[in-house]
Design a protein around this motif. Structure first.
Motif, short mmCIF file in Angstrom:
data_model
loop_
_atom_site.label_atom_id
_atom_site.label_comp_id
_atom_site.label_asym_id
_atom_site.label_seq_id
_atom_site.Cartn_x
_atom_site.Cartn_y
_atom_site.Cartn_z
N GLU A 180 0.83 -1.20 0.00
CA GLU A 180 0.00 0.00 0.00
C GLU A 180 0.87 1.26 0.00
O GLU A 180 0.55 2.24 -0.66
N ALA A 181 1.97 1.21 0.74
CA ALA A 181 2.89 2.35 0.75
C ALA A 181 3.50 2.56 -0.63
O ALA A 181 3.69 3.70 -1.09
N LEU A 182 3.80 1.46 -1.32
CA LEU A 182 4.37 1.55 -2.68
C LEU A 182 3.36 2.14 -3.65
O LEU A 182 3.71 2.97 -4.50
N LYS A 183 2.10 1.76 -3.52
CA LYS A 183 1.05 2.33 -4.37
C LYS A 183 0.97 3.85 -4.17
O LYS A 183 0.81 4.61 -5.13
N LEU A 184 1.10 4.26 -2.92
CA LEU A 184 1.07 5.69 -2.61
C LEU A 184 2.28 6.39 -3.22
O LEU A 184 2.16 7.50 -3.77
N LEU A 185 3.43 5.76 -3.14
CA LEU A 185 4.65 6.35 -3.69
C LEU A 185 4.55 6.51 -5.20
O LEU A 185 5.11 7.46 -5.77
N ARG A 186 3.84 5.62 -5.84
CA ARG A 186 3.70 5.68 -7.30
C ARG A 186 2.90 6.89 -7.76
O ARG A 186 2.89 7.20 -8.96
N LYS A 187 2.24 7.59 -6.84
CA LYS A 187 1.61 8.86 -7.20
C LYS A 187 2.68 9.92 -7.45
O LYS A 187 2.46 10.88 -8.17
N GLN A 188 3.85 9.72 -6.82
CA GLN A 188 4.97 10.64 -7.02
C GLN A 188 5.88 10.17 -8.14
O GLN A 188 6.44 10.97 -8.87
N ASN A 189 6.01 8.84 -8.27
CA ASN A 189 6.82 8.25 -9.34
C ASN A 189 6.15 6.96 -9.80
O ASN A 189 6.26 5.94 -9.12
N PRO A 190 5.44 7.00 -10.93
CA PRO A 190 4.69 5.83 -11.39
C PRO A 190 5.53 4.57 -11.60
O PRO A 190 4.99 3.46 -11.60
#
Length: 255
Positions: A180-190
């Motif tokens: 879930e944290a990685l999904k959130l990070l992908r908003k900054q870097n897909p």
């Protein structure tokens, strides 16, 4: 790209004040537009991010996650038997969960300084009824008032030794939480991937061990639970720092 722990890393276990270098680290990441997520096992305050910002940490929007953020993806409001601090129980009620210790749909366990054996007996009885258990995180120990207490992960280990139970873990170091944290990070870097990530934490067993299994670069700070690396397999670490201040100094030289 970074995952940043909170307790013992950005804020002090002793008095909840900012650890020297914490504000400067967040400011540096913001200024350089370096993707990061603040990851915490907070299970007391629904507005913990607001508290961190009031302390001076200018954490970006969508750059924070705690077990409550994951819980609402795996369990909708229902009747729950919840064990933990009063703040945890109040937060659950604010999320529209109904506290029910006789006929719950699920059982939730969070950190608490004052667990009694009667609480564990109640948990075992509900496990025997087949009630689904949700552990808010799996930290083995936590530090408070300069003392170490058994964490939710230690309670999980005890219960697994006592009775068969079905369970999920929604906080660190579960794979579900990191995903879930990685999904959130992908908003900054897909294109973000675990292999591109560096995680900074004071908790080797509770944060870094599983992170290494997922391919992350692991950095340990000695400003929280641990004051040295005795008893730790340092081969699983990519770096050790006294605190975030020393890490920031090195990061500034690299960027």
């Amino acid at each position: 790209m970074f995952f940043l722990d909170v307790q013992g890393t950005l804020i002090s276990d002793l008095d909840k004040s900012l650890i020297k270098g914490a504000k400067e680290l967040i400011d540096f990441l913001n200024t350089k537009n370096l993707p990061y997520i603040v990851i915490t096992n907070n299970t007391k305050k629904l507005d913990f991010l607001k508290d961190l910002r009031q302390k001076g940490l200018e954490i970006k929007k969508d750059a924070y996650i705690d077990p409550f953020c994951v819980l609402n993806r795996v369990l909708k409001p229902c009747k729950v038997a919840a064990f933990g601090a009063n703040e945890f129980l109040c937060s659950l009620e604010k999320l529209d969960f109904e506290l029910n210790f006789t006929s719950p749909d699920a059982l939730l366990i969070a950190s608490y300084d004052d667990f009694k054996f009667q609480d564990f007996a109640s948990m075992i009885e509900l496990a025997k009824k087949g009630i689904k258990f949700i552990f808010m995180h799996e930290t083995s120990i936590y530090k408070k008032d300069n003392r170490l207490y058994p964490g939710v992960g230690s309670i999980l280990a005890m219960l697994k030794n006592a009775v068969s139970l079905e369970y999920e873990v929604v906080g660190k170091p579960s794979k579900a939480f990191y995903q879930e944290a990685l999904k959130l990070l992908r908003k900054q870097n897909p294109k973000a991937d675990f292999r591109d990530l560096t995680i900074l934490s004071d908790d080797f067993k509770g944060d870094l061990f599983q992170a290494k299994e997922l391919g992350m670069k692991t950095l340990l700070v000695l400003s929280g639970k641990l004051s040295d690396t005795k008893g730790i397999n340092t081969h699983l670490l990519d770096g050790v720092y006294p605190s975030v201040l020393e890490f920031l100094r090195e990061l500034r030289c690299q960027i």
